[in-house]
Design an enzyme around this catalytic site. Sequence first.
Site, mmCIF file in Angstrom:
data_model
loop_
_atom_site.group_PDB
_atom_site.id
_atom_site.type_symbol
_atom_site.label_atom_id
_atom_site.label_comp_id
_atom_site.label_asym_id
_atom_site.label_seq_id
_atom_site.Cartn_x
_atom_site.Cartn_y
_atom_site.Cartn_z
ATOM 1 N N GLY A 89 58.885 -27.892 14.604
ATOM 2 C CA GLY A 89 58.876 -28.539 16.184
ATOM 3 C C GLY A 89 58.181 -29.829 15.967
ATOM 4 O O GLY A 89 57.727 -30.529 14.784
ATOM 5 N N ARG A 92 54.504 -34.416 16.030
ATOM 6 C CA ARG A 92 53.657 -35.828 16.270
ATOM 7 C C ARG A 92 54.966 -36.754 16.965
ATOM 8 O O ARG A 92 54.960 -37.812 16.973
ATOM 9 C CB ARG A 92 53.496 -36.459 15.051
ATOM 10 C CG ARG A 92 54.504 -36.419 13.927
ATOM 11 C CD ARG A 92 54.098 -37.657 12.997
ATOM 12 N NE ARG A 92 55.056 -37.594 11.871
ATOM 13 C CZ ARG A 92 55.119 -38.639 11.061
ATOM 14 N NH1 ARG A 92 54.144 -39.443 11.021
ATOM 15 N NH2 ARG A 92 55.878 -38.571 9.948
ATOM 16 N N LYS A 112 57.887 -40.935 18.145
ATOM 17 C CA LYS A 112 57.263 -40.353 16.783
ATOM 18 C C LYS A 112 55.990 -41.120 16.732
ATOM 19 O O LYS A 112 55.833 -42.408 16.905
ATOM 20 C CB LYS A 112 58.158 -40.838 15.763
ATOM 21 C CG LYS A 112 57.864 -40.012 14.402
ATOM 22 C CD LYS A 112 59.135 -40.122 13.520
ATOM 23 C CE LYS A 112 59.190 -39.671 12.180
ATOM 24 N NZ LYS A 112 60.369 -39.774 11.422
ATOM 25 N N ASP A 251 65.437 -28.873 9.098
ATOM 26 C CA ASP A 251 64.975 -29.668 10.348
ATOM 27 C C ASP A 251 65.300 -31.053 10.398
ATOM 28 O O ASP A 251 65.165 -31.658 11.342
ATOM 29 C CB ASP A 251 63.705 -29.415 10.405
ATOM 30 C CG ASP A 251 62.839 -29.562 9.318
ATOM 31 O OD1 ASP A 251 63.032 -29.119 8.248
ATOM 32 O OD2 ASP A 251 62.032 -30.469 9.348
ATOM 33 N N ASN A 252 65.830 -31.501 9.007
ATOM 34 C CA ASN A 252 66.078 -32.841 9.337
ATOM 35 C C ASN A 252 67.618 -33.290 9.034
ATOM 36 O O ASN A 252 68.084 -34.298 8.472
ATOM 37 C CB ASN A 252 65.277 -33.693 7.994
ATOM 38 C CG ASN A 252 63.770 -33.866 8.174
ATOM 39 O OD1 ASN A 252 63.224 -33.686 9.624
ATOM 40 N ND2 ASN A 252 63.138 -34.157 7.059
ATOM 41 N N ASP A 261 65.234 -38.936 10.580
ATOM 42 C CA ASP A 261 63.860 -38.797 9.872
ATOM 43 C C ASP A 261 63.939 -39.395 8.639
ATOM 44 O O ASP A 261 64.012 -38.787 7.543
ATOM 45 C CB ASP A 261 63.659 -37.168 9.750
ATOM 46 C CG ASP A 261 63.057 -36.551 11.234
ATOM 47 O OD1 ASP A 261 62.809 -37.638 12.190
ATOM 48 O OD2 ASP A 261 62.606 -35.590 11.173
HETATM 49 P P1 AMP Z 1 59.026 -34.402 8.648
HETATM 50 O O1 AMP Z 1 58.676 -33.971 7.158
HETATM 51 O O2 AMP Z 1 58.721 -35.823 9.405
HETATM 52 O O3 AMP Z 1 60.439 -34.015 8.828
HETATM 53 O O4 AMP Z 1 58.148 -33.436 9.476
HETATM 54 C C1 AMP Z 1 58.171 -32.102 9.213
HETATM 55 C C2 AMP Z 1 57.210 -31.381 10.451
HETATM 56 O O5 AMP Z 1 55.721 -31.847 10.117
HETATM 57 C C3 AMP Z 1 57.696 -31.706 11.683
HETATM 58 O O6 AMP Z 1 57.285 -30.388 12.461
HETATM 59 C C4 AMP Z 1 56.721 -32.539 11.752
HETATM 60 O O7 AMP Z 1 56.517 -32.642 13.526
HETATM 61 C C5 AMP Z 1 55.393 -32.188 11.466
HETATM 62 N N1 AMP Z 1 54.522 -33.208 11.076
HETATM 63 C C6 AMP Z 1 54.729 -34.469 10.292
HETATM 64 N N2 AMP Z 1 53.679 -35.194 10.253
HETATM 65 C C7 AMP Z 1 52.723 -34.887 11.411
HETATM 66 C C8 AMP Z 1 51.708 -35.356 11.598
HETATM 67 N N3 AMP Z 1 50.893 -36.503 11.286
HETATM 68 N N4 AMP Z 1 50.877 -34.322 12.590
HETATM 69 C C9 AMP Z 1 51.417 -33.512 12.975
HETATM 70 N N5 AMP Z 1 52.737 -32.959 12.689
HETATM 71 C C10 AMP Z 1 53.392 -33.753 11.688
HETATM 72 MG MG MG Z 2 61.413 -34.132 10.257
#
Ligand code: AMP
Ligand code: MG
Length: 484
Positions: A89, A92, A112, A251-252, A261
């Site tokens: 989910g 951020r 974001k 998820d991406n 992403d």
């Molecule tokens: P991502 O690798 O950017 O696709 O993120 C994967 C998951 O990690 C997603 O659920 C993001 O919302 C969560 N996420 C990534 N960075 C953060 C952060 N700094 N704080 C909270 N959640 C994060």
């Molecule tokens: Mg992502």
Amino acid sequence: MTSAPTLVLDGRFARELPELALPWQAAETPEPRVLALNEPLAAELGLDPGWLRGDGVGLLTGTHLPEGATPVAQAYAGHQFGGYSPRLGDGRALLLGEVVDASGRLRDLHLKGSGRTPFSRGGDGLAAVGPMLREYVVSEAMHALGIPTTRSLAVVATGRPVQRETVLPGAVLARVASSHLRVGTFQYARATDDLDLLRRLADHAIARHHHGAADAEHPHLALFQSVVAAQAALVAEWMLVGFVHGVMNTDNMTISGETIDYGPCAFMDAFDPATVYSSIDTGGRYAFGNQPVVAEWNLARFAEAILPLLADDQDAAVAVAVEALGAFRDLYSAAWSTGMRSKLGLPADVDAAEASSLVTDLVALVQGDHVDHTSFFRSLGAAARGDADPARGMFLDLSGFDAWTARWLALGPDADAMDRTNPVYVPRNHLVEEALAAATDGDLAPLDRLLEAVSAPYDERPGLERYAEPAPDSFGAYTTFCGT
Ligand code: AMP
Ligand code: MG
């Protein structure tokens, strides 16, 4: 003159799929400052750039929204590096709502780096200036290359520091997408065991992206086929331009077929299928050459998620899914082969077998000599006009290159068509790093210059020579970091 828009932020996703939408607010930003603003995109959305830079900046940070807006954190699950996480989910991020653009298209406005949400787990919900500007530059470069992608509307420095390995300036990215539906969104819905939710999600995806499926005899199967086709086409585009996504977790991966992403992504320099830039991809799962296979694997997870919609009986549903997924390889190969023909400027009358053997031999040559992908293909335009020296200069195997070139030239390649297909400028890693480091230190000039180059990637311009060149040897091996 700057004017406040009569912006309507709809809440269609939240209304139709409340189980996947958690109402939430963006964190306050102590000292917002616009670092990058995409004026043409703002215009498409009916937003006045002058207003966005001034009184309207709160729209870009989510802190001042039009009346009636219902920002939400979206729920999704996902396979990350092959392991399933049932609850990811927007940790951020926030969906502010949907906007109807100038051409009548419905588009998500999303943030974001907008603060913690109930999905944040251990994370701080924040983002740093560098990674948000990286997404801005690379997504806009992808768009200019003609590759389906989410767009970047703005990056706003928040004035709040973010703790990473060091303390960095914080930022919020405002992103525009045809939607934020992901394979992981379907995995989450499926895991709830709520068939009605899964069906509503599939129907929402059809209505927003794959309209043709609505009229099909079997709309949910048609949705699956349409997503398979969109992803096969997308990943072929990545492979043709040398793009490494870096974190192709489910998820991406979008349902729309847009690239999404931009984390540890990068453009490949020397041609090598084993190319990996991400520091966390130690096994090379998301290496350049693996991307088609990974896309297919992700689509199998999508099929599993929607299995109950494909047939009442599970065995029958599996059979239908396997058959539909079987189309991926042919669609991908056809898109890639067509793209390679066009990169080589091959006339339509060159037969498929001849084109295919030419391409296979070329791939072996460029891989063998670690030739720079972008500058090599661009230099072929000059070679088609009679000057093969720039291309030849990239090879050690000169007799191999000469023999290949003679075969290729005999087919009568179209140099002008090639120059419309092979970019001069891509966001090369050393240039991106240079621009982000300067911006983090407060100097936006290198970023603006890089954006100028990559926003018109096929149009070679004097003064931008260094943006067309490979990294100097002193730049060394490149690594990108996730957890941005
Ligand atoms: P991502 O690798 O950017 O696709 O993120 C994967 C998951 O990690 C997603 O659920 C993001 O919302 C969560 N996420 C990534 N960075 C953060 C952060 N700094 N704080 C909270 N959640 C994060
Ligand atoms: Mg992502």
